[in-house]
Motif scaffolding. Structure first.
Motif, PDB file in Angstrom:
ATOM      1  N   LEU A  80      52.400  43.476  28.049  1.00  0.00           N
ATOM      2  CA  LEU A  80      52.019  43.645  26.450  1.00  0.00           C
ATOM      3  C   LEU A  80      53.369  43.537  25.291  1.00  0.00           C
ATOM      4  O   LEU A  80      52.983  43.462  24.017  1.00  0.00           O
ATOM      5  N   TYR A 138      41.888  44.638  29.984  1.00  0.00           N
ATOM      6  CA  TYR A 138      43.328  44.444  29.617  1.00  0.00           C
ATOM      7  C   TYR A 138      43.396  43.287  30.557  1.00  0.00           C
ATOM      8  O   TYR A 138      43.947  42.118  30.618  1.00  0.00           O
ATOM      9  N   ARG A 141      44.424  39.942  29.364  1.00  0.00           N
ATOM     10  CA  ARG A 141      45.948  39.934  28.575  1.00  0.00           C
ATOM     11  C   ARG A 141      47.283  40.183  29.713  1.00  0.00           C
ATOM     12  O   ARG A 141      48.533  40.146  29.282  1.00  0.00           O
TER      13      ARG A 141
END
Length: 189
Positions: A80, A138, A141
């Motif tokens: 990320l 999450y 992602r």
């Protein structure tokens, strides 16, 4: 680790800044240890946030300037865009209740060794299993195929000398308000 847009690039810049950790846990201790060469102890400011995923949330939501993570949570934040400021290490010990058959302990440890070898030899066969440990919020992602194999199980004894050094380190820093009494785990029932 710090968010992608953070102005923090060096460990010294963490002086006086909140760093998310778990209370009296590995993230607590493994944050103090690597920061001490860079930041005076009085300037290390830990914020007790909770579980490893709560620390990921706090970092992503900008609740703290930095967060202490490792393993799978480290790899999620790395994907990320978070940056590592200082690296940490930790140990986990195995303790078995009194009365457990040593042969059963040996079988368990041998199974862990075989699993570690399988992971080392062909990690791509097992990386999809990371998805079982990642919160749904999450999963879309990140790409677990990009993960490293993560933590390794290192089969070394944690003897009395290491235990004594660890306890001295904890006492020196006053981590616990009241010191627990010494327990000889080899003879405790």
């Amino acid at each position: 680790m710090v968010p992608p847009d953070s102005a923090i690039h060096r460990p010294e810049q963490l002086a006086g800044q909140d760093v998310a950790v778990g209370y009296h846990s590995g993230s607590h201790f493994t944050t103090l240890q690597p920061l001490e060469p860079f930041v005076d102890r009085e300037q290390i400011k830990l914020k007790f946030v909770g579980s490893s995923w709560a620390r990921v949330d706090a970092g992503i939501e900008g609740d703290v300037p930095a967060t202490s993570v490792w393993g799978i949570t480290y790899q999620v934040l790395e994907q990320l865009g978070f940056r590592k400021i200082v690296d940490t290490t930790f140990m986990i010990a195995f303790m078995f209740p009194h009365g457990v058959d040593p042969a059963d302990v040996d079988k368990y440890i041998q199974g862990l060794k075989r699993a570690q070898m399988d992971l080392d030899f062909a990690p791509e066969k097992y990386k999809y299993l990371y998805l079982n440990e990642i919160p749904d919020r999450y999963k879309s992602r990140i790409d677990v195929r990009r993960f490293s194999t993560g933590e390794r199980v290192v089969f070394l004894p944690y003897g009395e000398e290491t235990y004594a050094k660890t306890q001295a380190w904890i006492r020196e820093r006053g981590i616990f308000n009241a010191q627990p009494s010494a327990v000889d785990y080899a003879v405790a029932s």
